[in-house]
Design a protein around this motif. Structure first.
Motif, PDB file in Angstrom:
ATOM      1  N   GLU A 144       0.928  -1.083   0.054  1.00  0.00           N
ATOM      2  CA  GLU A 144      -0.045  -0.155  -0.368  1.00  0.00           C
ATOM      3  C   GLU A 144       0.564   1.132   0.383  1.00  0.00           C
ATOM      4  O   GLU A 144       1.516   0.971   0.668  1.00  0.00           O
ATOM      5  N   THR A 145       0.627   1.890  -0.869  1.00  0.00           N
ATOM      6  CA  THR A 145       1.299   3.719  -0.922  1.00  0.00           C
ATOM      7  C   THR A 145       0.417   4.390  -0.940  1.00  0.00           C
ATOM      8  O   THR A 145      -1.042   3.953  -1.455  1.00  0.00           O
ATOM      9  N   ALA A 146       0.305   5.545  -0.871  1.00  0.00           N
ATOM     10  CA  ALA A 146      -0.642   6.833  -1.075  1.00  0.00           C
ATOM     11  C   ALA A 146      -0.937   6.880  -2.550  1.00  0.00           C
ATOM     12  O   ALA A 146      -2.112   7.113  -2.532  1.00  0.00           O
ATOM     13  N   ASN A 147      -0.498   6.284  -3.676  1.00  0.00           N
ATOM     14  CA  ASN A 147      -1.447   5.273  -4.804  1.00  0.00           C
ATOM     15  C   ASN A 147      -1.328   4.901  -5.273  1.00  0.00           C
ATOM     16  O   ASN A 147      -1.748   4.607  -6.609  1.00  0.00           O
ATOM     17  N   GLY A 148      -2.096   4.032  -4.121  1.00  0.00           N
ATOM     18  CA  GLY A 148      -2.572   2.076  -4.192  1.00  0.00           C
ATOM     19  C   GLY A 148      -1.741   1.816  -4.008  1.00  0.00           C
ATOM     20  O   GLY A 148      -0.271   1.892  -3.584  1.00  0.00           O
ATOM     21  N   ARG A 149      -2.062  -0.113  -4.957  1.00  0.00           N
ATOM     22  CA  ARG A 149      -0.334  -0.590  -4.605  1.00  0.00           C
ATOM     23  C   ARG A 149       0.464  -0.972  -5.180  1.00  0.00           C
ATOM     24  O   ARG A 149       0.369  -0.650  -6.739  1.00  0.00           O
ATOM     25  N   ASP A 150       1.754  -0.659  -4.521  1.00  0.00           N
ATOM     26  CA  ASP A 150       2.715  -0.659  -5.692  1.00  0.00           C
ATOM     27  C   ASP A 150       3.691  -2.345  -4.957  1.00  0.00           C
ATOM     28  O   ASP A 150       4.733  -2.176  -3.748  1.00  0.00           O
ATOM     29  N   PHE A 151       3.981  -3.090  -5.773  1.00  0.00           N
ATOM     30  CA  PHE A 151       4.156  -4.331  -5.378  1.00  0.00           C
ATOM     31  C   PHE A 151       6.061  -3.751  -5.890  1.00  0.00           C
ATOM     32  O   PHE A 151       7.044  -4.959  -5.170  1.00  0.00           O
ATOM     33  N   ASP A 152       6.401  -3.167  -6.815  1.00  0.00           N
ATOM     34  CA  ASP A 152       7.687  -2.736  -6.586  1.00  0.00           C
ATOM     35  C   ASP A 152       8.449  -1.970  -5.157  1.00  0.00           C
ATOM     36  O   ASP A 152       9.520  -2.683  -5.035  1.00  0.00           O
ATOM     37  N   PHE A 153       7.362  -1.642  -4.774  1.00  0.00           N
ATOM     38  CA  PHE A 153       7.706  -1.249  -3.242  1.00  0.00           C
ATOM     39  C   PHE A 153       7.685  -1.916  -2.549  1.00  0.00           C
ATOM     40  O   PHE A 153       8.297  -2.072  -1.239  1.00  0.00           O
ATOM     41  N   ALA A 154       7.070  -2.609  -2.058  1.00  0.00           N
ATOM     42  CA  ALA A 154       6.798  -4.277  -1.087  1.00  0.00           C
ATOM     43  C   ALA A 154       8.176  -5.231  -1.249  1.00  0.00           C
ATOM     44  O   ALA A 154       8.585  -5.122  -0.516  1.00  0.00           O
ATOM     45  N   MET A 155       8.342  -4.919  -2.649  1.00  0.00           N
ATOM     46  CA  MET A 155       9.700  -5.859  -2.908  1.00  0.00           C
ATOM     47  C   MET A 155      10.973  -5.108  -2.091  1.00  0.00           C
ATOM     48  O   MET A 155      12.130  -5.778  -1.994  1.00  0.00           O
ATOM     49  N   HIS A 156      11.189  -3.754  -2.578  1.00  0.00           N
ATOM     50  CA  HIS A 156      12.562  -2.746  -1.794  1.00  0.00           C
ATOM     51  C   HIS A 156      12.432  -3.135  -0.657  1.00  0.00           C
ATOM     52  O   HIS A 156      13.430  -2.796   0.370  1.00  0.00           O
ATOM     53  N   LYS A 157      10.951  -2.892   0.174  1.00  0.00           N
ATOM     54  CA  LYS A 157      10.719  -3.210   1.639  1.00  0.00           C
ATOM     55  C   LYS A 157      11.167  -4.045   2.101  1.00  0.00           C
ATOM     56  O   LYS A 157      11.555  -4.388   3.519  1.00  0.00           O
ATOM     57  N   ILE A 158      11.070  -5.282   1.302  1.00  0.00           N
ATOM     58  CA  ILE A 158      11.724  -6.848   1.553  1.00  0.00           C
ATOM     59  C   ILE A 158      13.141  -6.961   2.011  1.00  0.00           C
ATOM     60  O   ILE A 158      13.758  -7.335   2.549  1.00  0.00           O
TER      61      ILE A 158
END
Ligand code: IMP
Length: 210
Positions: A96-110
């Motif tokens: 989840e981001t302010a602009n909707g779901r972003d799995f690039d962001f989630a993979m970076h987070k992991i």
């Protein structure tokens, strides 16, 4: 023994179009008529369970009891060993981001969390698994649940543009291509969803249409 499924119609209790199509495809050989929860105007319950099965059951039961028809629901996600099973049931929420779901962001987070674990604990395992729970519920409140998984490890950087979600970082055990690099049919043949589905079929659909 699991309760056999013997009805002509089944609700697929998901509001996700991709999942609706995938589950309807898996069921085509049984000639059962499937209808989406959206099409019946059924509300999507909040996923307040603490396990994949608890969430799949609450989704399936909400539809089945409201509509008076059997309903099938799934809940899935990625569990990373070095992160104590995270993101787990929160796999969608990690994107989840302010602009909707972003799995690039989630993979970076992991990857950042793994780097942090590594700097705190030294060498860490990069093993992970996708998990899928499938629940089939009847209007009388009976429910049958199955959990499938596929073991693997996480690569970095991401590889491949196929699939969805965390596919570009997931390397199945014994393979040399990530789910993001594999052809969809090859992924579907070995996925956590296929594993849960074959357990469901064996337990509840073995005599269907016979
Ligand atoms: P839910 O089951 O709709 O609550 O969300 C599951 C989340 O887990 C998805 O949004 C994906 O991020 C992730 N996930 C589940 N299955 C897969 C898969 O096969 N590939 C990649 N990501 C997946």
């Amino acid at each position: 023994m699991a309760r056999p499924f013997d009805q002509p119609k089944l609700i697929v209790a998901s509001h996700n179009k991709g999942k609706l199509v995938e589950i309807a495809e898996l069921l085509t050989r049984f000639e059962v008529e499937t209808v989406g929860a959206d099409a019946l105007g059924l509300p999507e319950p909040e996923e307040i369970g603490e396990t994949f099965i608890a969430n799949a059951e609450l989704k399936a039961l909400a539809s089945a009891t409201k509509a008076g028809l059997p309903a099938l629901a799934d809940d899935s996600g990625l569990a990373v060993d070095a992160l104590d099973g995270a993101p787990g049931i929160y796999s969608a929420r990690w994107a989840e981001t302010a602009n909707g779901r972003d799995f690039d962001f989630a993979m970076h987070k992991i990857e950042m969390a793994l780097n942090q674990a590594q700097s705190q604990n030294g060498d860490i395992a990069r093993t992970a698994r996708f998990i899928c729970a499938l629940s089939l519920a009847w209007p009388d409140g009976h429910v049958e649940s199955f959990e499938g998984k596929v073991e693997g490890s996480l690569v970095w950087p991401m590889r491949g543009k196929n699939g969805f979600g965390y596919d570009p970082v997931f390397l199945p055990l014994g393979g040399d291509m990530t789910f993001g690099e594999m052809e969809p049919a090859a992924k579907h043949a070995m996925s956590h969803r296929a594993d849960a589905f074959s357990q469901l079929v064996e337990a509840c659909f073995a005599g269907y249409g016979a």
